[in-house]
Each structure stands twice: as structure tokens, then as C-alpha cells.
Design an enzyme around this catalytic site. Sequence first.
Site, PDB file in Angstrom:
ATOM      1  N   ARG A   1      -0.286   4.307  -0.825  1.00 24.70           N
ATOM      2  CA  ARG A   1      -1.129   5.499  -0.869  1.00 24.70           C
ATOM      3  C   ARG A   1      -0.776   6.477   0.244  1.00 24.70           C
ATOM      4  O   ARG A   1      -0.533   6.086   1.368  1.00 24.70           O
ATOM      5  CB  ARG A   1      -2.611   5.111  -0.715  1.00 24.70           C
ATOM      6  CG  ARG A   1      -3.141   4.319  -1.885  1.00 24.70           C
ATOM      7  CD  ARG A   1      -4.548   3.839  -1.629  1.00 24.70           C
ATOM      8  NE  ARG A   1      -4.610   2.894  -0.517  1.00 24.70           N
ATOM      9  CZ  ARG A   1      -5.733   2.342  -0.091  1.00 24.70           C
ATOM     10  NH1 ARG A   1      -6.875   2.649  -0.658  1.00 24.70           N
ATOM     11  NH2 ARG A   1      -5.719   1.479   0.909  1.00 24.70           N
TER      12      ARG A   1
ATOM     13  N   ASP B   1       0.851  -1.197   0.000  1.00 24.11           N
ATOM     14  CA  ASP B   1       0.000   0.000   0.000  1.00 24.11           C
ATOM     15  C   ASP B   1       0.881   1.240   0.000  1.00 24.11           C
ATOM     16  O   ASP B   1       1.521   1.538   1.007  1.00 24.11           O
ATOM     17  CB  ASP B   1      -0.916  -0.016   1.238  1.00 24.11           C
ATOM     18  CG  ASP B   1      -2.046   1.014   1.128  1.00 24.11           C
ATOM     19  OD1 ASP B   1      -1.933   1.944   0.305  1.00 24.11           O
ATOM     20  OD2 ASP B   1      -3.033   0.876   1.874  1.00 24.11           O
TER      21      ASP B   1
END
Length: 209
Positions: free
Chosen positions: A133, A131
Amino acid sequence: MKTDKRVKRISAARLPTVWGSFVVYCYKSMSDGLEHVAMVKGDIEDGKDVLVRVHSECLTGDIFKSARCDCGNQLELAMQKIEEAGRGVVVYLRGHEGRGIGLGYKLRAYNLQDDGLDTVQANVELGLPVDSRGYSVGAQILKDLGVRTMKLMTNNPAKCVGLKGFGIEITNRVPVLTPITKDNKRYLETKGAKMGHVYGAETEDEYSS
Ligand SMILES: [Zn+2]
């Protein structure tokens, strides 16, 4: 936390939708030129306890209603809940496709998932972050809109952490519970088991700073 201004409000317009009438804002991220979106409902001028969804772009889920993930359903539910509440904000973050790996890699990860890997293992197999983000752009957009305290619609505690630190407080986490199907069951189980997502009742003050 960085305090430099990295998003710029470009324009805004009235936007009637199937859920109701919103005002759509375009924000440009100065570091990469990406254009992000904020859908604002009602009067949020006091900035207090605003119902907020910070949504990561998922083209396959949001546009084509892919059954592999719950993104499209979550976005729809968020729009619906904000309409019902009479006010709120959906921040739509571009460049978050496949938890940041991009559309091309996301589709390759789907093939690996069809071969038996889960979503986390598939990213690792491709040599990509699980991840990548970031939520600082989302936080800056909310700050620019005047949001000071919010009720955040998410099942992802990491998002609560990522959004703190720009002078915005999360007073409440509101779960976004959407139907579990045979196609998204494993995806949701992996999010729960490996990524700390919570599929339970509303929690109070858990994430306030
Ligand atoms: Zn998705």
C-alpha cells in the site's frame, strides 16, 4: 517526494449518515483511474489539528463486517470519533484490499491462514508483497482539503511515515482500539509482532517531523 498532482477532485455532496452529517468528496487518481473518497465533517478551513483517519478499503470487513480483521470496527470508530469531535476527515483509499494484493488473492490468503499460516506468511506463500500500500494519494487528498496538521487515527506507525512529506504534519497519533475476538486475535497479534502495529496509549509528538 513527488510534487506532481496525481489526484483530481471530481465532485462533492452532502451525505447524512448513521453517525451524523458529512460531506462526501470523490477524488480520482490520475495514474490508475481509481475513485477515492473523503468524508469531511465540520469546518476544517484552518487546517490545524484535524482528526483524520486514512482507511484502506477492505470490502469483507467494511461492508460484510468480517470478523477476520478489525477494518470494519476501525472505520466505524473513526466515523464516531469524528462525529463526537465535531470535525475531521476519513479518507477511504480504494485498491488497498488485502494490503494491496486485491480481493481475489486476499481470499486465497485466508485459506492459507486457515491452514496455519499467519497473514504475513500467507502473502509470502502466494509470492506477493506483505504490504504494497502507498499513502501518497491519501496525503494529496488531505492537502487538497486544506489539512496542514493532523491527529492521525491509526495503530500503524508505517502509515504515519507514509503520509508525511506532502507538507502535512502529524502532531499526534490517536490509537483506534477495537474489540479483540477469537476470529481476529491471531491477525492482530501478527500485526503487532511482524508489522509494528501498536496497540497502546496515545502518543504525543512521536511522529511530528
Ligand atoms: Zn479488513
